[in-house]
Design a protein around this motif. Structure first.
Motif: not given
Length: 155
Positions: A45, A66, A80, A82, A87, A89-90
């Motif tokens: 995240s 961010y 990215k 989900d 949150r 996440r990458y």
């Protein structure tokens, strides 16, 4: 789409940024290094990226992190994801957008995320394309269940 994927590295970043008329900054380089140092296996995240930078004594603000993970995502350097935990996440993306990413196995007990590289959906994509005329660029699949450790420990 099952070709081997080569992940972005710091040396790819400058060219990708320049392609998109963005500058290489120390912040962008260090954010990418967080992902590269982990061999592309973690799903961070923005807060976790920030925590990693703090551990390395880099003094970037959380807003900078961010903004930059979102920029790197929009440029296709990060992806990215989900996982349904509230949150974003990458993870590192492939340098070739035509190469399928991978699937994720999520343990509902310990929250471990396991990457599954083999793509078993190529035939399904062909059937969907043939029947619908829809040109599929990629797909994302998440499987929810129990990892080996949680099964073994009776969790």
């Amino acid at each position: 789409m099952s070709e081997h994927r080569t992940l972005f590295k710091p040396e790819n970043l400058r060219a990708k940024l320049a392609e998109n008329k963005c500058k290489m900054t120390p912040q962008r380089r260090e954010i990418l290094n967080v992902f590269v140092a982990d061999s592309g296996k973690s799903h961070f995240s923005a807060d976790e990226v920030f925590d990693e930078l703090v551990k390395k004594n880099f003094n970037f603000g959380i807003a900078t992190v961010y903004r930059n993970v979102e920029l790197l995502n929009s440029l296709g350097i990060l992806t990215k994801i989900d996982f349904g935990d509230g949150r974003a996440r990458y993870e590192l993306n492939s340098t070739d957008p035509k190469v399928h990413q991978h699937h994720h196995l999520l343990c509902v007990k310990c929250k471990k995320i396991i990457e599954f590289e083999e793509d078993l959906l190529d035939n399904l994509e062909k059937v969907i394309t043939k029947k619908s005329g829809f040109k599929i660029m990629n797909h994302e699949v998440k499987f929810f269940g129990y990892c080996k450790e949680c099964q073994k420990n009776g969790k």
